[in-house]
Design an enzyme around this catalytic site. Sequence first.
Site, PDB file in Angstrom:
ATOM      1  N   HIS A  50      14.550 -46.203  10.827  1.00  0.00           N
ATOM      2  CA  HIS A  50      13.535 -45.604  11.362  1.00  0.00           C
ATOM      3  C   HIS A  50      12.339 -45.728  10.396  1.00  0.00           C
ATOM      4  CE1 HIS A  50      15.504 -42.418   8.821  1.00  0.00           C
ATOM      5  NE2 HIS A  50      14.254 -42.268   8.596  1.00  0.00           N
TER       6      HIS A  50
HETATM    7  P1  TYD Z   1      19.488 -39.101   9.680  1.00  0.00           P
HETATM    8  O1  TYD Z   1      18.082 -39.197  10.224  1.00  0.00           O
HETATM    9  O2  TYD Z   1      20.386 -39.826  10.562  1.00  0.00           O
HETATM   10  O3  TYD Z   1      19.713 -39.765   8.445  1.00  0.00           O
HETATM   11  P2  TYD Z   1      19.345 -41.226   7.705  1.00  0.00           P
HETATM   12  O4  TYD Z   1      17.821 -41.230   7.654  1.00  0.00           O
HETATM   13  O5  TYD Z   1      19.925 -41.407   6.502  1.00  0.00           O
HETATM   14  O6  TYD Z   1      19.769 -42.260   8.713  1.00  0.00           O
HETATM   15  O7  TYD Z   1      19.966 -37.661   9.454  1.00  0.00           O
HETATM   16  C1  TYD Z   1      21.198 -37.081   9.846  1.00  0.00           C
HETATM   17  C2  TYD Z   1      21.160 -35.826  10.591  1.00  0.00           C
HETATM   18  O8  TYD Z   1      20.536 -34.895   9.700  1.00  0.00           O
HETATM   19  C3  TYD Z   1      20.388 -35.829  11.624  1.00  0.00           C
HETATM   20  O9  TYD Z   1      20.864 -34.992  12.755  1.00  0.00           O
HETATM   21  C4  TYD Z   1      18.912 -35.265  11.485  1.00  0.00           C
HETATM   22  C5  TYD Z   1      19.193 -34.209  10.265  1.00  0.00           C
HETATM   23  N1  TYD Z   1      18.290 -33.982   9.490  1.00  0.00           N
HETATM   24  C6  TYD Z   1      17.727 -32.778   9.337  1.00  0.00           C
HETATM   25  O10 TYD Z   1      18.067 -31.802  10.063  1.00  0.00           O
HETATM   26  N2  TYD Z   1      16.850 -32.417   8.164  1.00  0.00           N
HETATM   27  C7  TYD Z   1      16.541 -33.369   7.287  1.00  0.00           C
HETATM   28  O11 TYD Z   1      15.498 -33.243   6.467  1.00  0.00           O
HETATM   29  C8  TYD Z   1      17.029 -34.871   7.442  1.00  0.00           C
HETATM   30  C9  TYD Z   1      16.510 -35.856   6.912  1.00  0.00           C
HETATM   31  C10 TYD Z   1      18.025 -35.095   8.379  1.00  0.00           C
END
Ligand code: TYD
Length: 133
Positions: A50
């Site tokens: 992303h």
């Molecule tokens: P995700 O965006 O999939 O992680 P990455 O960027 O490593 O691929 O995040 C995993 C889960 O955690 C998703 O359900 C969103 C949640 N999340 C939060 O609630 N707070 C946060 O600060 C972050 C970074 C993720």
Amino acid sequence: MGLAKMIQFNVLGDERGQLISLESNKNVPFAINRIYYIYGVELDVRRGFHAHKKLEQILICTSGSCNVLLDDGIKKQVVRLDNPTIGLFVGGLIWHEMYDFSPECVLMVLASEHYDEADYIHDYERFLKEERQ
Ligand code: TYD
């Protein structure tokens, strides 16, 4: 110019060990509103995929190592994070993916804003469109 903006933190070390201090708007170039860390990632897992519209982040591998792919829609660069004294700044509209996590990797991220799903761009084609505007 490369995409990767690295920040070398000052190490306050002595015979007892090492210490690094991170301060909003001092050695961190924004006000820190959120800290999260990623650990326990299997070797063949790739995360991220992303870009953010506005969010600014600094990635620090406090333990172990991982790779970060940065992509501004034109250039791509891979950065290996394996040093707790170095931060990788990732600003808005940079597509990023993290992979090759070592088993002991703890990837700590300092973020300029609270979690906001509306700031995410998950679709690569949409990212390219926003980047061109
Ligand atoms: P995700 O965006 O999939 O992680 P990455 O960027 O490593 O691929 O995040 C995993 C889960 O955690 C998703 O359900 C969103 C949640 N999340 C939060 O609630 N707070 C946060 O600060 C972050 C970074 C993720």
